[in-house]
Motif scaffolding. Sequence first.
Motif, PDB file in Angstrom:
ATOM      1  N   ARG A  41      41.097  29.897  44.141  1.00 41.67           N
ATOM      2  CA  ARG A  41      39.816  30.498  43.766  1.00 41.67           C
ATOM      3  C   ARG A  41      38.700  29.457  43.724  1.00 41.67           C
ATOM      4  NH1 ARG A  41      43.324  33.959  40.550  1.00 41.67           N
ATOM      5  NH2 ARG A  41      43.089  32.673  38.688  1.00 41.67           N
ATOM      6  N   LEU A  42      39.009  28.271  43.257  1.00 42.08           N
ATOM      7  CA  LEU A  42      38.009  27.208  43.234  1.00 42.08           C
ATOM      8  C   LEU A  42      37.581  26.853  44.657  1.00 42.08           C
ATOM      9  CD1 LEU A  42      36.444  25.400  41.317  1.00 42.08           C
ATOM     10  CD2 LEU A  42      38.329  23.767  41.418  1.00 42.08           C
ATOM     11  N   ARG A  43      38.543  26.769  45.573  1.00 46.50           N
ATOM     12  CA  ARG A  43      38.214  26.495  46.976  1.00 46.50           C
ATOM     13  C   ARG A  43      37.440  27.644  47.602  1.00 46.50           C
ATOM     14  NH1 ARG A  43      42.559  25.347  50.802  1.00 46.50           N
ATOM     15  NH2 ARG A  43      40.814  24.878  52.170  1.00 46.50           N
ATOM     16  N   LEU A  44      37.821  28.875  47.294  1.00 47.17           N
ATOM     17  CA  LEU A  44      37.091  30.027  47.820  1.00 47.17           C
ATOM     18  C   LEU A  44      35.636  29.989  47.381  1.00 47.17           C
ATOM     19  CD1 LEU A  44      39.634  32.963  47.447  1.00 47.17           C
ATOM     20  CD2 LEU A  44      38.482  32.273  49.566  1.00 47.17           C
ATOM     21  N   LEU A  45      35.401  29.726  46.101  1.00 49.12           N
ATOM     22  CA  LEU A  45      34.035  29.650  45.599  1.00 49.12           C
ATOM     23  C   LEU A  45      33.277  28.528  46.307  1.00 49.12           C
ATOM     24  CD1 LEU A  45      32.134  30.949  43.493  1.00 49.12           C
ATOM     25  CD2 LEU A  45      32.722  29.049  41.999  1.00 49.12           C
ATOM     26  N   LEU A  81      39.676  36.817  45.631  1.00 56.70           N
ATOM     27  CA  LEU A  81      38.265  37.208  45.712  1.00 56.70           C
ATOM     28  C   LEU A  81      37.951  38.284  44.673  1.00 56.70           C
ATOM     29  CD1 LEU A  81      37.862  37.198  49.585  1.00 56.70           C
ATOM     30  CD2 LEU A  81      36.667  35.677  47.977  1.00 56.70           C
ATOM     31  N   LYS A  82      38.882  39.186  44.455  1.00 60.21           N
ATOM     32  CA  LYS A  82      38.698  40.236  43.449  1.00 60.21           C
ATOM     33  C   LYS A  82      38.581  39.617  42.050  1.00 60.21           C
ATOM     34  CE  LYS A  82      41.060  44.201  41.404  1.00 60.21           C
ATOM     35  NZ  LYS A  82      42.290  45.018  41.404  1.00 60.21           N
ATOM     36  N   VAL A  83      39.406  38.625  41.754  1.00 65.08           N
ATOM     37  CA  VAL A  83      39.348  37.959  40.449  1.00 65.08           C
ATOM     38  C   VAL A  83      37.994  37.280  40.267  1.00 65.08           C
ATOM     39  CG1 VAL A  83      40.333  36.098  39.032  1.00 65.08           C
ATOM     40  CG2 VAL A  83      41.850  37.677  40.255  1.00 65.08           C
ATOM     41  N   LEU A  84      37.513  36.588  41.296  1.00 69.08           N
ATOM     42  CA  LEU A  84      36.198  35.942  41.227  1.00 69.08           C
ATOM     43  C   LEU A  84      35.089  36.972  41.038  1.00 69.08           C
ATOM     44  CD1 LEU A  84      36.591  33.228  44.017  1.00 69.08           C
ATOM     45  CD2 LEU A  84      36.382  32.816  41.548  1.00 69.08           C
ATOM     46  N   ARG A  85      35.217  38.104  41.730  1.00 73.75           N
ATOM     47  CA  ARG A  85      34.215  39.163  41.623  1.00 73.75           C
ATOM     48  C   ARG A  85      34.231  39.784  40.236  1.00 73.75           C
ATOM     49  NH1 ARG A  85      36.047  42.112  45.446  1.00 73.75           N
ATOM     50  NH2 ARG A  85      36.703  43.851  44.194  1.00 73.75           N
ATOM     51  N   GLN A  86      35.407  40.045  39.684  1.00 69.85           N
ATOM     52  CA  GLN A  86      35.520  40.634  38.349  1.00 69.85           C
ATOM     53  C   GLN A  86      34.996  39.685  37.274  1.00 69.85           C
ATOM     54  OE1 GLN A  86      39.710  41.662  38.330  1.00 69.85           O
ATOM     55  NE2 GLN A  86      39.263  43.800  38.835  1.00 69.85           N
TER      56      GLN A  86
END
Length: 134
Positions: A41-45, A81-86
Amino acid sequence: MSKQQGPPPAGCCTPLTAEPISEAGAAELARGFKALADPIRLRLLSLIGAHAGGRQVGAGVCVCELTGAFAVTAPTISHHLKVLRQAGLIDSERRGTWVYYWIVPHALKQLAGVLALPDTVTDGATTPVGADYP
């Protein structure tokens, strides 16, 4: 489809060292930090933020440009991505077959702001913590 949030509440970005954080404030901030506590998630962001479209609200970066950077399946990337969005750190919009993602600037500013150290905090030396070192 975008669920844009309004500006952060007043006083949301007060550094932890300036005054004690409320229970509700801690719970809200913890959601964001918990979402970032995963390497994928950190890399995705980071990938979203590093892309010009990912830094423009409403423009976005296509999920198809993100999945190739990881050795995990597309459904796993979708979950992260869903976790980051939530957590409110990113937002998205479906365009045809693809979903486009962008960072939510005030959410990142809120997390960064709460970790800021005032110049008066020192590490025991004469240089304030956070000061630029040569």
